[in-house]
Design a protein around this motif. Sequence first.
Motif, PDB file in Angstrom:
ATOM      1  N   UNK A  38       8.041   0.817   0.267  1.00  0.00           N
ATOM      2  CA  UNK A  38       6.611   0.958   0.524  1.00  0.00           C
ATOM      3  C   UNK A  38       5.892   1.509  -0.699  1.00  0.00           C
ATOM      4  N   UNK A  39       6.531   2.464  -1.367  1.00  0.00           N
ATOM      5  CA  UNK A  39       5.919   3.060  -2.557  1.00  0.00           C
ATOM      6  C   UNK A  39       5.767   2.023  -3.667  1.00  0.00           C
ATOM      7  N   UNK A  40       6.803   1.227  -3.849  1.00  0.00           N
ATOM      8  CA  UNK A  40       6.745   0.184  -4.873  1.00  0.00           C
ATOM      9  C   UNK A  40       5.695  -0.872  -4.505  1.00  0.00           C
ATOM     10  N   UNK A  41       5.628  -1.207  -3.201  1.00  0.00           N
ATOM     11  CA  UNK A  41       4.676  -2.222  -2.750  1.00  0.00           C
ATOM     12  C   UNK A  41       3.245  -1.745  -2.940  1.00  0.00           C
ATOM     13  N   UNK A  42       2.979  -0.510  -2.523  1.00  0.00           N
ATOM     14  CA  UNK A  42       1.622   0.017  -2.630  1.00  0.00           C
ATOM     15  C   UNK A  42       1.223   0.291  -4.066  1.00  0.00           C
ATOM     16  N   UNK A  43       2.178   0.340  -4.934  1.00  0.00           N
ATOM     17  CA  UNK A  43       1.887   0.586  -6.353  1.00  0.00           C
ATOM     18  C   UNK A  43       1.536  -0.707  -7.087  1.00  0.00           C
ATOM     19  N   UNK A  44       1.750  -1.850  -6.408  1.00  0.00           N
ATOM     20  CA  UNK A  44       1.391  -3.128  -6.997  1.00  0.00           C
ATOM     21  C   UNK A  44      -0.129  -3.322  -6.925  1.00  0.00           C
ATOM     22  N   UNK A  45      -0.651  -4.229  -7.757  1.00  0.00           N
ATOM     23  CA  UNK A  45      -2.086  -4.517  -7.786  1.00  0.00           C
ATOM     24  C   UNK A  45      -2.379  -5.737  -6.904  1.00  0.00           C
ATOM     25  N   UNK A  46      -3.418  -5.607  -6.075  1.00  0.00           N
ATOM     26  CA  UNK A  46      -3.783  -6.677  -5.145  1.00  0.00           C
ATOM     27  C   UNK A  46      -5.290  -6.924  -5.219  1.00  0.00           C
ATOM     28  N   UNK A  47      -5.683  -8.050  -4.619  1.00  0.00           N
ATOM     29  CA  UNK A  47      -7.105  -8.365  -4.453  1.00  0.00           C
ATOM     30  C   UNK A  47      -7.390  -8.597  -2.971  1.00  0.00           C
ATOM     31  N   UNK A  48      -8.512  -8.078  -2.514  1.00  0.00           N
ATOM     32  CA  UNK A  48      -8.879  -8.256  -1.105  1.00  0.00           C
ATOM     33  C   UNK A  48     -10.400  -8.322  -0.994  1.00  0.00           C
ATOM     34  N   UNK A  49     -10.863  -9.191  -0.089  1.00  0.00           N
ATOM     35  CA  UNK A  49     -12.301  -9.368   0.109  1.00  0.00           C
ATOM     36  C   UNK A  49     -12.804  -8.433   1.209  1.00  0.00           C
ATOM     37  N   UNK A  50     -13.937  -7.772   0.954  1.00  0.00           N
ATOM     38  CA  UNK A  50     -14.534  -6.848   1.902  1.00  0.00           C
ATOM     39  C   UNK A  50     -16.003  -7.222   2.116  1.00  0.00           C
ATOM     40  N   UNK A  51     -16.503  -6.891   3.315  1.00  0.00           N
ATOM     41  CA  UNK A  51     -17.930  -7.037   3.596  1.00  0.00           C
ATOM     42  C   UNK A  51     -18.614  -5.695   3.354  1.00  0.00           C
TER      43      UNK A  51
END
Length: 332
Positions: A38-51
């Motif tokens: 989980x720590x490694x996953x959350x440390x990755x960079x992501x993109x997400x669309x928000x309103x």
Amino acid sequence: MNKSGGLGSLIRNFLFSIVNKEFLIFLFFLALSAIFWLQMTLNETYEKEYRIAVRLTGVPKNVVLTSDEYDTVKVTLKDKGLQLLYFNYAQNLPKISVSFSIYAQADGHGAVPAADIQKLVYQQLPASTKITSVKPERMEFFYNYGLHKKVPVRWMGNVVPESPCFISHVVYQPDSVDVYATRQRLDSITEVHTEPLNCTNFRDTLHIVSRTERIRGAKIVPNKLAISFITDILTEEQITDIPIRGIHLPKGKVLRTFPSKADVSFVAGVNLFRKLSKNDFSIVVDYNEISKNPSDKCPIHLKVFPSGISHAKLSVQMVDYLIEEETEDAEP
């Protein structure tokens, strides 16, 4: 027996203790690996669309907004998974305000470019969060200074009762609404429709509360109304002995037909039929028509009949006739 029973219990307890210990060790390493993953996953960079909510502020009191005071834009944020997770569940998304006076134009229209929205959003984001896109390319709003007109409301959609019922009439409450918009926009609006309705297979009167359709650049007041679809049952009926009269007769002429009366058959609702009489119908012979085409017989026409009936048909199409001179009583 007691010794053997005690020995058996001792052996079972020993075996279970070994199994439990190994199971607990397994769970410990499983949880540890899950934490690392989980720590490694959350440390990755992501993109997400928000309103993100956008509010228009500083609107003068004499201005009527004909678009929503609040709007939303879609912003795609790029950051580490932990920060995006925080945006998801902490409800800590930025809310931005734009000034009416900065973006309002004289034609009753205003537009906020995506670049300006992006700057305002950046002011409320952590330094690590980046914006990769903003949709739409600009946020538009519309306004006027109270110009409006009243227009009727009409329902839209698929509203069909079960056979043999039909919708005899529709009652709106209210039956008209006020539309606020620019003069050019108002000139093009002659009625306002409801949101699409979809109701089928009903028999009794149907009552619905519906919102009005959204019209770009226009504000509708009120934007919600009650609609009643009044149902009736179709029946084929007949009204008899309706007098035949002449029209367009020259002065001093009298038209007599044989027969002097005719019947009308039609399809109507039961409730409507109960209110009808022969006075609601008019059967005529047009003198202009028979004078152009002299014959032994003349055609008759159903000139007047009530609204709400269909398939109206006369019992006869041609009748015998005489045209006589009107006689006056002799003076004493």
